[in-house]
Design a protein around this motif. Structure first.
Motif, PDB file in Angstrom:
ATOM      1  N   UNK A 152       0.988  -0.925   0.116  1.00  0.00           N
ATOM      2  CA  UNK A 152       0.000   0.621  -0.333  1.00  0.00           C
ATOM      3  C   UNK A 152       0.723   1.754  -0.033  1.00  0.00           C
ATOM      4  N   UNK A 153       1.727   1.409   0.901  1.00  0.00           N
ATOM      5  CA  UNK A 153       2.531   2.548   1.207  1.00  0.00           C
ATOM      6  C   UNK A 153       3.667   2.366  -0.104  1.00  0.00           C
ATOM      7  N   UNK A 154       4.128   1.659  -1.060  1.00  0.00           N
ATOM      8  CA  UNK A 154       4.604   1.863  -2.470  1.00  0.00           C
ATOM      9  C   UNK A 154       4.095   2.089  -3.222  1.00  0.00           C
ATOM     10  N   UNK A 155       2.345   2.009  -3.146  1.00  0.00           N
ATOM     11  CA  UNK A 155       2.320   2.229  -4.047  1.00  0.00           C
ATOM     12  C   UNK A 155       1.407   4.090  -4.075  1.00  0.00           C
ATOM     13  N   UNK A 156       1.600   4.121  -2.648  1.00  0.00           N
ATOM     14  CA  UNK A 156       1.535   5.642  -2.458  1.00  0.00           C
ATOM     15  C   UNK A 156       2.715   6.587  -3.478  1.00  0.00           C
ATOM     16  N   UNK A 157       3.855   5.730  -3.298  1.00  0.00           N
ATOM     17  CA  UNK A 157       5.146   6.576  -3.180  1.00  0.00           C
ATOM     18  C   UNK A 157       5.025   6.374  -5.371  1.00  0.00           C
ATOM     19  N   UNK A 158       4.321   5.612  -5.696  1.00  0.00           N
ATOM     20  CA  UNK A 158       5.037   5.324  -7.384  1.00  0.00           C
ATOM     21  C   UNK A 158       3.844   6.327  -7.704  1.00  0.00           C
ATOM     22  N   UNK A 159       2.549   6.798  -6.750  1.00  0.00           N
ATOM     23  CA  UNK A 159       1.888   7.269  -6.964  1.00  0.00           C
ATOM     24  C   UNK A 159       2.193   8.968  -6.930  1.00  0.00           C
ATOM     25  N   UNK A 160       2.882   9.360  -6.005  1.00  0.00           N
ATOM     26  CA  UNK A 160       3.796  10.850  -6.158  1.00  0.00           C
ATOM     27  C   UNK A 160       5.030  10.703  -7.098  1.00  0.00           C
ATOM     28  N   UNK A 161       5.804  10.131  -6.884  1.00  0.00           N
ATOM     29  CA  UNK A 161       6.159   9.908  -8.389  1.00  0.00           C
ATOM     30  C   UNK A 161       6.150   9.980  -9.980  1.00  0.00           C
ATOM     31  N   UNK A 162       4.860   9.590 -10.287  1.00  0.00           N
ATOM     32  CA  UNK A 162       4.424   9.669 -11.557  1.00  0.00           C
ATOM     33  C   UNK A 162       4.100  11.351 -11.723  1.00  0.00           C
ATOM     34  N   UNK A 163       3.633  11.633 -10.507  1.00  0.00           N
ATOM     35  CA  UNK A 163       3.402  13.173 -10.359  1.00  0.00           C
ATOM     36  C   UNK A 163       3.969  14.171 -10.452  1.00  0.00           C
ATOM     37  N   UNK A 164       5.506  13.550  -9.748  1.00  0.00           N
ATOM     38  CA  UNK A 164       6.385  14.447 -10.277  1.00  0.00           C
ATOM     39  C   UNK A 164       7.093  14.140 -11.307  1.00  0.00           C
ATOM     40  N   UNK A 165       7.228  12.889 -11.838  1.00  0.00           N
ATOM     41  CA  UNK A 165       8.379  13.075 -12.738  1.00  0.00           C
ATOM     42  C   UNK A 165       7.305  12.408 -14.527  1.00  0.00           C
ATOM     43  N   UNK A 166       6.056  12.312 -13.871  1.00  0.00           N
ATOM     44  CA  UNK A 166       5.338  11.927 -15.740  1.00  0.00           C
ATOM     45  C   UNK A 166       6.000  10.558 -16.260  1.00  0.00           C
ATOM     46  N   UNK A 167       6.509   9.870 -15.512  1.00  0.00           N
ATOM     47  CA  UNK A 167       6.770   8.604 -16.012  1.00  0.00           C
ATOM     48  C   UNK A 167       5.728   7.754 -16.041  1.00  0.00           C
ATOM     49  N   UNK A 168       5.465   6.294 -16.543  1.00  0.00           N
ATOM     50  CA  UNK A 168       4.854   5.269 -16.622  1.00  0.00           C
ATOM     51  C   UNK A 168       4.499   4.920 -15.232  1.00  0.00           C
ATOM     52  N   UNK A 169       3.658   3.919 -15.324  1.00  0.00           N
ATOM     53  CA  UNK A 169       3.024   2.870 -14.093  1.00  0.00           C
ATOM     54  C   UNK A 169       4.236   2.674 -13.759  1.00  0.00           C
ATOM     55  N   UNK A 170       5.202   1.235 -14.501  1.00  0.00           N
ATOM     56  CA  UNK A 170       5.673   0.938 -14.898  1.00  0.00           C
ATOM     57  C   UNK A 170       6.773   1.325 -13.877  1.00  0.00           C
ATOM     58  N   UNK A 171       7.521   2.619 -15.029  1.00  0.00           N
ATOM     59  CA  UNK A 171       9.129   2.976 -13.666  1.00  0.00           C
ATOM     60  C   UNK A 171       8.621   3.417 -12.374  1.00  0.00           C
TER      61      UNK A 171
END
Length: 219
Positions: free
Chosen positions: A1-20
């Motif tokens: 759950x926590x890493x999903x939050x981290x991944x979502x924040x990273x996507x917001x910042x860097x506009x990378x795709x879900x896998x990245x």
């Protein structure tokens, strides 16, 4: 759950795709801090990335001093306050001979840390990840610049209001001594400002709500 939050924040910042974003999020390891607990910032934290999952944590600076029996511990100087869902890192690689830096848990705090060696290994295997890591660094610098802008305002009441607005409900969890240190004012001055701010936020008991005022005028 926590890493999903981290991944979502990273996507917001860097506009990378879900896998990245998930590859980067998988590097983060949990670190639980009790209220008042400290982490000394060392060379191993250079370019590592932190994510605040819950709680409040501040970056502090403390002057180094010779260890003597009569020496008193010098107070921590608050440099930044991080709240849930914020990413941050340390672009410097060493502390100075006069100061050292610490992370201080204002409340019980759940941190996640991605060590730079693990990030470097991921970038070596997937060079395209470098631009996402750079994006996180640029985000951190942008947030730092906003902090500096807040602190450079000439009036303490404006700095207080801006900090309260940025931190929202978390603002009231910060002890006054840390607020005063962060805003660069005395605790006595902070008390005066805090009272003035609360008076501005609390409507007068004698004032009528807008709809009632219109009704009174119509009648």
């Amino acid at each position: 759950m926590e890493r999903k939050l981290i991944a979502a924040q990273i996507r917001t910042i860097s506009h990378c795709n879900e896998m990245e974003s998930e590859l980067l999020a998988a590097l983060f390891q949990p670190c639980t801090l009790q209220k008042g607990q400290l982490i000394q910032i060392a060379k191993t934290h250079f370019r590592s990335v932190f994510f605040v999952c819950s709680g409040l944590i501040q970056l502090c600076q403390q002057s180094r001093q010779a260890k003597t029996k009569d020496a008193k511990a010098k107070p921590l100087r608050s440099l930044a306050v991080y709240q849930p869902s914020e990413l941050f890192f340390f672009p410097f690689g060493k502390t100075t001979s006069r100061h050292h830096y610490q992370l201080h848990a204002i409340t019980p705090c759940q941190l996640f840390l991605a060590d730079y060696p693990a990030i470097e290994k991921l970038i070596a295997s997937r060079p395209s990840m470098m631009r996402h890591y750079v994006a996180i660094g640029e985000y951190y610098l942008q947030q730092t610049f906003q902090h500096l802008q807040l602190l450079q305002h000439p009036t303490a009441i404006h700095r207080y209001e801006q900090l309260a607005q940025r931190l929202g409900k978390h603002f009231y969890q910060i002890p006054n001594e840390y607020k005063a240190s962060y805003l660069g004012i005395s605790r006595k001055h902070l008390t005066r400002i805090s009272k003035a701010y609360l008076r501005k936020q609390t409507p007068s008991p004698h004032s009528l709500p807008e709809q009632e005022t219109k009704r009174a005028e119509a009648s």
